[in-house]
Design a protein around this motif. Structure first.
Motif, mmCIF file in Angstrom:
data_model
loop_
_atom_site.group_PDB
_atom_site.id
_atom_site.type_symbol
_atom_site.label_atom_id
_atom_site.label_comp_id
_atom_site.label_asym_id
_atom_site.label_seq_id
_atom_site.Cartn_x
_atom_site.Cartn_y
_atom_site.Cartn_z
ATOM 1 N N LEU B 52 2.936 -26.348 -0.621
ATOM 2 C CA LEU B 52 3.877 -27.453 -0.785
ATOM 3 C C LEU B 52 4.277 -28.029 0.572
ATOM 4 O O LEU B 52 4.235 -29.238 0.793
ATOM 5 N N LEU B 53 4.629 -27.135 1.492
ATOM 6 C CA LEU B 53 5.059 -27.592 2.823
ATOM 7 C C LEU B 53 3.948 -28.348 3.540
ATOM 8 O O LEU B 53 4.164 -29.418 4.104
ATOM 9 N N VAL B 54 2.742 -27.783 3.475
ATOM 10 C CA VAL B 54 1.600 -28.434 4.134
ATOM 11 C C VAL B 54 1.344 -29.802 3.525
ATOM 12 O O VAL B 54 1.168 -30.803 4.229
ATOM 13 N N ALA B 55 1.357 -29.858 2.175
ATOM 14 C CA ALA B 55 1.090 -31.124 1.486
ATOM 15 C C ALA B 55 2.110 -32.171 1.887
ATOM 16 O O ALA B 55 1.770 -33.323 2.202
ATOM 17 N N VAL B 56 3.390 -31.778 1.889
ATOM 18 C CA VAL B 56 4.450 -32.720 2.251
ATOM 19 C C VAL B 56 4.246 -33.225 3.678
ATOM 20 O O VAL B 56 4.338 -34.423 3.952
ATOM 21 N N ALA B 57 3.921 -32.303 4.586
ATOM 22 C CA ALA B 57 3.724 -32.687 5.993
ATOM 23 C C ALA B 57 2.557 -33.659 6.122
ATOM 24 O O ALA B 57 2.666 -34.696 6.784
ATOM 25 N N VAL B 58 1.430 -33.330 5.464
ATOM 26 C CA VAL B 58 0.237 -34.174 5.565
ATOM 27 C C VAL B 58 0.506 -35.569 5.009
ATOM 28 O O VAL B 58 0.215 -36.573 5.654
ATOM 29 N N PHE B 59 1.097 -35.638 3.807
ATOM 30 C CA PHE B 59 1.346 -36.951 3.206
ATOM 31 C C PHE B 59 2.357 -37.748 4.015
ATOM 32 O O PHE B 59 2.253 -38.960 4.141
ATOM 33 N N GLY B 60 3.360 -37.058 4.547
ATOM 34 C CA GLY B 60 4.352 -37.735 5.377
ATOM 35 C C GLY B 60 3.669 -38.379 6.569
ATOM 36 O O GLY B 60 3.947 -39.521 6.933
ATOM 37 N N PHE B 61 2.705 -37.645 7.157
ATOM 38 C CA PHE B 61 1.985 -38.138 8.329
ATOM 39 C C PHE B 61 1.077 -39.306 7.950
ATOM 40 O O PHE B 61 1.091 -40.352 8.586
ATOM 41 N N VAL B 62 0.301 -39.134 6.857
ATOM 42 C CA VAL B 62 -0.684 -40.146 6.462
ATOM 43 C C VAL B 62 -0.020 -41.455 6.036
ATOM 44 O O VAL B 62 -0.503 -42.538 6.368
ATOM 45 N N THR B 63 1.096 -41.355 5.310
ATOM 46 C CA THR B 63 1.716 -42.585 4.804
ATOM 47 C C THR B 63 2.708 -43.152 5.809
ATOM 48 O O THR B 63 3.494 -44.038 5.480
ATOM 49 N N GLY B 64 2.703 -42.643 7.024
ATOM 50 C CA GLY B 64 3.601 -43.171 8.055
ATOM 51 C C GLY B 64 5.062 -43.006 7.678
ATOM 52 O O GLY B 64 5.876 -43.888 7.919
ATOM 53 N N GLY B 65 5.391 -41.882 7.061
ATOM 54 C CA GLY B 65 6.796 -41.602 6.770
ATOM 55 C C GLY B 65 7.297 -42.219 5.483
ATOM 56 O O GLY B 65 8.377 -41.886 5.026
ATOM 57 N N ARG B 66 6.493 -43.131 4.880
ATOM 58 C CA ARG B 66 6.965 -43.758 3.635
ATOM 59 C C ARG B 66 7.179 -42.723 2.536
ATOM 60 O O ARG B 66 8.015 -42.868 1.668
ATOM 61 N N PHE B 67 6.365 -41.675 2.641
ATOM 62 C CA PHE B 67 6.455 -40.603 1.663
ATOM 63 C C PHE B 67 7.850 -39.991 1.657
ATOM 64 O O PHE B 67 8.364 -39.574 0.631
ATOM 65 N N PHE B 68 8.470 -39.950 2.864
ATOM 66 C CA PHE B 68 9.791 -39.323 2.986
ATOM 67 C C PHE B 68 10.920 -40.262 2.611
ATOM 68 O O PHE B 68 12.081 -39.926 2.768
ATOM 69 N N GLY B 69 10.562 -41.473 2.130
ATOM 70 C CA GLY B 69 11.607 -42.395 1.682
ATOM 71 C C GLY B 69 12.473 -41.705 0.642
ATOM 72 O O GLY B 69 11.968 -40.959 -0.196
ATOM 73 N N SER B 70 13.787 -41.929 0.724
ATOM 74 C CA SER B 70 14.677 -41.209 -0.187
ATOM 75 C C SER B 70 14.356 -41.537 -1.646
ATOM 76 O O SER B 70 14.432 -40.687 -2.518
ATOM 77 N N LEU B 71 13.954 -42.802 -1.884
ATOM 78 C CA LEU B 71 13.609 -43.184 -3.256
ATOM 79 C C LEU B 71 12.378 -42.415 -3.712
ATOM 80 O O LEU B 71 12.326 -41.896 -4.832
ATOM 81 N N ASN B 72 11.391 -42.305 -2.820
ATOM 82 C CA ASN B 72 10.153 -41.628 -3.208
ATOM 83 C C ASN B 72 10.406 -40.166 -3.546
ATOM 84 O O ASN B 72 9.937 -39.653 -4.564
ATOM 85 N N LEU B 73 11.184 -39.491 -2.726
ATOM 86 C CA LEU B 73 11.467 -38.075 -2.982
ATOM 87 C C LEU B 73 12.244 -37.923 -4.287
ATOM 88 O O LEU B 73 12.000 -37.000 -5.069
#
Lengths: 340, 358
Positions: B52-73
């Motif tokens: 889970l941690l690795v996946a979150v880190a990778v997607f956060g990196f690939v999507t330029g942080g959009r993944f970590f948008g509060s709405l997305n989470l």
């Protein structure tokens, strides 16, 4: 005791008469994709009523899920074995069912395909269906007409059916684009367009739940969406639910769909869906029963539109906000014609 | 990760209140691989947590942080709620070395009973709602009864009841959807679980997600802190040994399936909230999605090992992959493929870890 025997004999005679008359009836079949969809429920009701009227014995079958080809093959085989005169089928898999349909035709049955054309279409004796591309065009034209000049800067989200893009999926989607004025590139495939007004395509499985998730995903890609195309009304209802959650149920987003089921027409009435294209499953089924009865009588096969390759049972635009140049009926009229 | 060491009960340790270790192996000189294996054997949720941690880190990196948008989470949490709830029910059953293929069908059937009674028959929601929960409970009870009384394999039983409940869904609903507006009119309470608490910045928390977390805590407590929970693990480990140790195997199993059914009933309520309407369509693969979450979460299909926390991670992993891949604009087919690969990897890791105790 004596009386008992008399009663038994009498009922035996009655039973014999009843079954005798049943044997005299021609057997016809109706095979739908699933049991669990109001569209097919309505179709069955239409076929049942017509079969009764024409004195035919109707046997109905359905797959267990959308795409269940095996069950449909078994149904056709059982109809051939029962000596049926013909049947109407909504194919789950438009190309995989073709060899089995050929077997039935070779055995002398009349095969009429409803709703979803076969691939190739002429593998059936006749096809009665909605012109799905035209149904899509109608809502596309309506959406463009409603937006007026703003159509040039629209942001459109597409709630499609499935990743493998079955016929009905691309026909409706591409029809909508044509009607809206988008260059569709390959007319039998969506997703290859480069119009900047397209936010993206997500699949819904044609159900509410899929509509919610797909709309949520698309909202992230373009928060300023103002047009939503949905493959059907359940997907549209799901999309609306997701829009409502982010406060976009204030009329800023135009939703269009296809189907014309009663809950969908009600949603148009309440302004949840802007417009829908209504189709007529009941007509498809009852026309098919008539065609098979005629075939059993004198061997004539039904005529189809040479241009389209199938008999178009029609699609009407349903909306309470008509647009000039796009013919439509209002929700009061549509509610009398709706299904499900 | 000291959340759950009870997932590794072994026959040597007996049942009861032994120390929270496992049967240890005195290797002459344990190699690094052996040590890692041993660590994971003791912490079954470590693997899904790492993925889970690795996946979150990778997607956060690939999507330029959009993944970590509060709405997305927030959306990821909302989207995995149902699967996590069904996964919780499924975890209970799978720990006993059983499986329940009917969870999705029970969920939809329960939601339809609630909606149908409240809207079509205008039964007060105070009756319609418990009736839906009771439907779930009874479906689970029937599953348990067939498994214990008729001694049939759970796979076969629930394959059958999946069909039966599926047919009931269509019969009861007559394939018709109950619209959101009708629910608002007669039973707004049924939509309550879909309400969201705004957390600012587009973030939100759905009531249904809170309920899911509460349910998870209760079931976690039940599994790891009560005698019933110990019995569940013991039965999954070795039913015969459990019977010899004096555990009421049949009664416990009946309880597990019934409880799973009730949880599916609760999921039915959340389903209405999430979808907004009561629909007989969709959710055809919910049972398999739940099994996917459980397996990726490190619960063993062979029984006796696993945890609720792992299942929550499993559901989140699937949600994170779905969301991350869709944000990067990957074709949905690839999402499907990735989840499939994850299942295989998860089971392979489980097998490798099991060799410690083999």
């Amino acid at each position: 005791m004596n009386r008992f025997w008399k009663a038994t004999a009498a009922s035996a005679v009655l039973l014999g008469l009843a079954s005798g008359s049943a044997y005299a009836q021609e057997i016809v079949g109706l095979i739908t994709k699933t049991e669990g969809n109001p569209f097919f429920v309505k179709m069955r009701e239409g076929a049942q009523a017509k079969a009764q009227e024409l004195g035919l014995e109707l046997r109905t079958f359905a797959g267990e899920f959308d795409g269940d080809n095996e069950s449909q093959i078994a149904a056709i085989e059982s109809l051939i074995a029962a000596g049926a005169k013909g049947f109407a089928i909504v194919p789950s898999d438009s190309s995989a069912i073709v060899p089995t349909i050929q077997q039935a035709r070779d055995a002398g049955l009349l095969v009429i395909v409803l709703d979803t054309p076969l691939d190739p279409m002429d593998a059936a004796d006749a096809t009665f269906a909605t012109d799905n591309r035209q149904a899509g065009r109608l809502i596309g034209q309506w959406a463009a007409g409603t937006l007026g000049d703003e159509a040039a800067n629209a942001k459109i989200a597409f709630l499609d059916l499935a990743t493998n893009q079955p016929t009905v999926d691309y026909l409706r989607d591409q029809g909508f684009m044509e009607g809206f004025g988008i260059d569709v590139k390959d007319p039998n495939r969506y997703g290859d367009e480069d119009d900047p007004r397209i936010c993206g395509h997500e699949v819904t499985g044609g159900a509410e739940e899929g509509g919610v998730t797909a709309m949520e995903t698309l909202l992230q890609r373009c928060p300023d969406v103002n047009v939503v195309y949905a493959i059907n009304e359940p997907a549209a209802a799901g999309g609306y639910q997701a829009l409502q959650s982010v406060g976009k149920d204030d009329g800023s987003v135009l939703i269009v769909a296809i189907d014309g089921g009663c809950p969908g027409v009600q949603n148009v009435k309440e302004g949840i869906i802007g417009a829908t294209s209504q189709q007529y499953p009941l007509d498809m089924a009852s026309l098919a029963m008539e065609a098979i009865a005629k075939f059993a009588e004198d061997g004539t096969k039904p005529e189809v539109d040479p241009e389209l390759g199938f008999y178009d049972t029609g699609a009407r635009l349903v909306t309470d906000k008509p647009v000039d140049g796009v013919e439509s009926i209002d929700t009061t009229e549509a509610a009398e014609l709706c299904w499900g | 990760m000291s959340d759950d060491a009870s997932g590794v009960t072994t026959a040597e340790r007996g049942l009861g209140s032994g120390p929270a270790g496992v049967a240890s192996f005195e290797d002459e000189a344990p190699g690094a691989g052996r040590r890692i294996q041993h660590f994971f054997h003791q912490n079954p949720t470590a693997i899904p947590a790492i993925i889970l941690l690795v996946a979150v880190a990778v997607f956060g990196f690939v999507t330029g942080g959009r993944f970590f948008g509060s709405l997305n989470l927030s959306l990821i949490l909302a989207q995995v709620t149902l699967i996590a709830l069904l996964g919780t029910a499924q975890t209970l059953v799978i720990i006993t070395a059983g499986i329940d293929l009917s969870v999705g069908a029970i969920m939809v059937l329960s939601s339809i009973i609630m909606g149908k009674l409240a809207v079509d028959y205008q039964v007060p929601v105070a009756i319609a709602f418990p009736a839906g929960l009771l439907t779930g409970l009874l479906c689970g009870f029937l599953n348990g009864l067939l498994v214990t009384a008729l001694k049939l394999p759970p796979f076969i039983v629930t394959l059958g009841t999946w069909s039966i409940y599926g047919a009931l869904i269509t019969l009861v609903s007559n394939a018709a959807t109950i619209r959101a507006q009708a629910l608002d009119q007669y039973a707004p309470f049924l939509r309550w679980m879909g309400a969201r608490i705004p957390l600012g910045g587009g973030a939100f928390l759905m009531y249904g997600s809170i309920l899911m977390l509460l349910v998870a805590v209760v079931i976690w407590y039940l599994l790891s802190r009560t005698a019933f929970g110990r019995h569940v693990y013991a039965i999954g480990d070795d039913a015969n040994a459990a019977r010899l140790a004096g555990i009421q195997v049949n009664r416990t199993l009946l309880g597990v399936y019934t409880l799973a059914g009730l949880l599916c009933g609760i999921a039915g309520w959340v389903l209405i909230g999430r979808v907004g309407a009561v629909s007989p369509l969709g959710n055809q693969t919910a049972n398999l999605d739940a099994i996917t979450a459980v397996v990726i979460g490190g619960t063993s299909l062979f029984g006796g090992r696993g945890s609720i926390l792992g299942t929550l991670f499993g559901a989140l992993i699937v949600g994170v992959f779905d969301s991350g891949l869709s944000l990067t604009g990957v074709d949905p087919l690839w999402r499907q493929l990735t989840v499939g690969a994850l299942i295989i990897i998860a089971v392979a890791i489980d097998q490798w870890i099991r060799r410690v105790s083999a």
